[in-house]
Design a protein around this motif. Structure first.
Motif, PDB file in Angstrom:
ATOM      1  N   ASN A  81      21.318  92.603  52.912  1.00 57.23           N
ATOM      2  CA  ASN A  81      22.956  93.120  52.754  1.00 57.23           C
ATOM      3  C   ASN A  81      23.915  92.860  53.524  1.00 57.23           C
ATOM      4  O   ASN A  81      24.313  93.385  54.310  1.00 57.23           O
ATOM      5  CB  ASN A  81      22.562  94.959  52.704  1.00 57.23           C
ATOM      6  CG  ASN A  81      23.882  95.210  52.192  1.00 57.23           C
ATOM      7  OD1 ASN A  81      24.933  95.012  51.483  1.00 57.23           O
ATOM      8  ND2 ASN A  81      24.537  96.787  52.621  1.00 57.23           N
ATOM      9  N   PRO A  82      24.474  91.068  53.478  1.00 56.44           N
ATOM     10  CA  PRO A  82      24.906  91.120  54.729  1.00 56.44           C
ATOM     11  C   PRO A  82      26.511  91.122  55.008  1.00 56.44           C
ATOM     12  O   PRO A  82      26.903  91.547  53.963  1.00 56.44           O
ATOM     13  CB  PRO A  82      25.181  89.086  54.217  1.00 56.44           C
ATOM     14  CG  PRO A  82      24.752  89.353  53.072  1.00 56.44           C
ATOM     15  CD  PRO A  82      23.522  91.002  52.697  1.00 56.44           C
ATOM     16  N   ASP A  83      26.659  91.434  55.915  1.00 56.26           N
ATOM     17  CA  ASP A  83      28.554  91.673  56.231  1.00 56.26           C
ATOM     18  C   ASP A  83      29.451  90.640  56.550  1.00 56.26           C
ATOM     19  O   ASP A  83      29.025  89.937  57.517  1.00 56.26           O
ATOM     20  CB  ASP A  83      28.622  92.749  57.522  1.00 56.26           C
ATOM     21  CG  ASP A  83      29.966  93.032  57.955  1.00 56.26           C
ATOM     22  OD1 ASP A  83      30.710  93.727  57.068  1.00 56.26           O
ATOM     23  OD2 ASP A  83      30.571  92.956  59.038  1.00 56.26           O
ATOM     24  N   ALA A  84      30.419  90.093  55.654  1.00 59.23           N
ATOM     25  CA  ALA A  84      30.550  88.270  55.838  1.00 59.23           C
ATOM     26  C   ALA A  84      31.334  89.005  57.347  1.00 59.23           C
ATOM     27  O   ALA A  84      31.258  88.029  58.431  1.00 59.23           O
ATOM     28  CB  ALA A  84      31.631  88.503  54.984  1.00 59.23           C
ATOM     29  N   PRO A  85      32.305  89.367  57.539  1.00 54.22           N
ATOM     30  CA  PRO A  85      33.284  89.554  59.157  1.00 54.22           C
ATOM     31  C   PRO A  85      31.963  89.847  60.106  1.00 54.22           C
ATOM     32  O   PRO A  85      32.469  88.940  61.188  1.00 54.22           O
ATOM     33  CB  PRO A  85      33.690  91.252  59.018  1.00 54.22           C
ATOM     34  CG  PRO A  85      33.926  91.766  57.344  1.00 54.22           C
ATOM     35  CD  PRO A  85      32.541  90.916  56.770  1.00 54.22           C
ATOM     36  N   THR A  86      30.910  90.734  60.272  1.00 59.87           N
ATOM     37  CA  THR A  86      30.153  89.746  61.538  1.00 59.87           C
ATOM     38  C   THR A  86      29.291  88.482  61.761  1.00 59.87           C
ATOM     39  O   THR A  86      29.417  88.402  62.731  1.00 59.87           O
ATOM     40  CB  THR A  86      28.796  91.190  61.038  1.00 59.87           C
ATOM     41  OG1 THR A  86      29.574  93.118  61.327  1.00 59.87           O
ATOM     42  CG2 THR A  86      27.623  91.080  62.647  1.00 59.87           C
ATOM     43  N   LEU A  87      28.925  87.796  60.206  1.00 58.60           N
ATOM     44  CA  LEU A  87      28.359  87.172  60.128  1.00 58.60           C
ATOM     45  C   LEU A  87      29.650  85.953  60.773  1.00 58.60           C
ATOM     46  O   LEU A  87      29.381  85.239  60.672  1.00 58.60           O
ATOM     47  CB  LEU A  87      27.844  86.663  58.698  1.00 58.60           C
ATOM     48  CG  LEU A  87      27.153  87.172  58.211  1.00 58.60           C
ATOM     49  CD1 LEU A  87      26.498  87.136  57.147  1.00 58.60           C
ATOM     50  CD2 LEU A  87      25.725  87.142  59.494  1.00 58.60           C
ATOM     51  N   GLU A  88      30.740  85.990  60.044  1.00 51.87           N
ATOM     52  CA  GLU A  88      31.665  85.121  61.020  1.00 51.87           C
ATOM     53  C   GLU A  88      32.147  85.194  62.457  1.00 51.87           C
ATOM     54  O   GLU A  88      32.503  84.721  62.302  1.00 51.87           O
ATOM     55  CB  GLU A  88      33.150  85.265  60.190  1.00 51.87           C
ATOM     56  CG  GLU A  88      32.445  85.146  58.447  1.00 51.87           C
ATOM     57  CD  GLU A  88      34.424  85.853  57.691  1.00 51.87           C
ATOM     58  OE1 GLU A  88      35.110  86.330  58.140  1.00 51.87           O
ATOM     59  OE2 GLU A  88      34.302  85.359  56.321  1.00 51.87           O
ATOM     60  N   ASN A  89      31.623  86.264  62.344  1.00 55.83           N
ATOM     61  CA  ASN A  89      32.007  86.372  64.035  1.00 55.83           C
ATOM     62  C   ASN A  89      30.984  86.584  64.975  1.00 55.83           C
ATOM     63  O   ASN A  89      31.203  86.952  66.304  1.00 55.83           O
ATOM     64  CB  ASN A  89      32.658  87.506  64.322  1.00 55.83           C
ATOM     65  CG  ASN A  89      34.396  87.835  64.013  1.00 55.83           C
ATOM     66  OD1 ASN A  89      35.525  86.932  64.412  1.00 55.83           O
ATOM     67  ND2 ASN A  89      34.645  87.679  63.089  1.00 55.83           N
TER      68      ASN A  89
END
Length: 339
Positions: free
Chosen positions: A227-235
């Motif tokens: 259940n990936p969180d895009a903002p977390t992955l981007e940072n």
């Protein structure tokens, strides 16, 4: 000859006019023997994420998780199918399944047909879409004409992933432990920072070595439990600065055969702003288009990196062939490290 001009800084033609392997040509029998020499304990490490990770499509909206299904068998499904339905004397129960798989959804190789560029190879003043060694879009790499086209005959007739598979992709690999120095902070690693890390850890890369970058990104992905969180992955986690010309030149000069990371694109995406007309993915352009260096992405390197760190090592044996799927522009894989 398919081209009169080759891109500045490229190696087009150096391995022959019809070459489709690029720097895999440097993965010689001697490099395999050097890899074998790194096996001291007989331990092995799986370097693939589960292929249904990262989950969803937060990383790339055009790539989706595997879809599983099975075929019918009469009025039943061919799963947990008791063969006594066919013959009462049979005691077998069988299951078959199938999967619709995006080839670059999870742990993957990029084929050299994955990313090309617009370049005037004919010298006529007009740029045309090309791939490594001048192979042409629309002729050598053929795509569908519409969304509903069947994919029969639509493929990379040159530079397909099967060319990589046929080499078996085995030899000595070297780990660069970015996570050890950068943690899980999102940082751009340029040439100067990379050289500092190599020096601190005593890491030496020689021509033909396969280079792996451990950043911790795949650990973050696994922690999100599909259940990936895009903002977390981007940072999260270190990425290479593909806009740094010194870093790109180091990739050229090092002679590395392939470049692998546990993150989404090896380099920062989107890349920091460039000047004038330039590639959105400059490291991809440099590696795949100019030098014929296959890129590995979203590998699982955590356990291997921990072992190497604890034992003061950076080198290991790596075997990492993709699927031998003719004409594909990328492939999932289950790479194995031996130490």
């Amino acid at each position: 000859m398919r081209w009169k001009n080759r891109p500045e800084g490229s190696n087009w033609g150096d391995f022959g006019p019809d070459d489709e392997l690029g720097r895999l040509n440097l993965l010689t029998p001697d490099k395999v023997l050097q890899g074998v020499a790194e096996v001291h304990e007989g331990r092995s490490f799986c370097l693939s994420l589960p292929l249904d990770y990262p989950g969803g499509n937060a990383l790339n909206r055009l790539r989706h998780p595997p879809r599983r299904f099975t075929s019918g068998r009469g009025d039943k499904l061919n799963y947990n199918f008791a063969l006594n339905r066919i013959n009462p004397s049979f005691t077998d129960v069988v299951s078959d399944d199938a999967v619709l798989l995006f080839t670059q959804y999870s742990t993957q190789w990029d084929a050299l047909s994955h990313v090309g560029a617009l370049f005037d190879a004919d010298g006529d003043g007009e740029a045309e879409p090309l791939y490594y060694n001048g192979w042409r879009a629309g002729e050598d790499i053929q795509g569908p004409s519409g969304h509903e086209d069947a994919l029969e005959g639509v493929c990379a007739k040159r530079l397909g992933i099967e060319k990589m598979a046929e080499t078996a992709v085995s030899g000595r690999a070297v780990m660069i432990d970015l996570e050890k120095h950068c943690g899980h902070e999102r940082v751009l690693v340029d040439y100067a920072r990379l050289q500092q890390i190599l020096k601190l850890d005593g890491v030496v890369i020689e021509p033909g070595d396969m280079v792996c970058l451990y950043t911790g990104f795949a650990d973050v992905v696994l922690g999100m439990r599909k259940n990936p969180d895009a903002p977390t992955l981007e940072n999260s986690c270190a990425v290479l600065d593909g806009r740094d010309p010194l870093l790109l030149q180091w990739i050229t000069d090092s002679g590395l055969s392939v470049l692998i990371a546990d993150n989404y694109a090896v380099e920062a995406y989107p890349a920091r702003e460039g000047q004038g007309c330039c590639a959105a993915l400059p490291l991809h352009e440099h590696c795949l288009f100019k030098l014929g260096i296959h890129l590995g992405e979203l590998w699982y390197l955590s356990e291997l990196a921990s072992y190497l760190r604890a034992n003061g090592r950076s080198r290991f044996m790596l075997t990492a062939p993709p699927l031998r799927l003719p004409g594909a522009v990328g492939s999932p894989l289950t790479p194995v490290a031996l130490v």
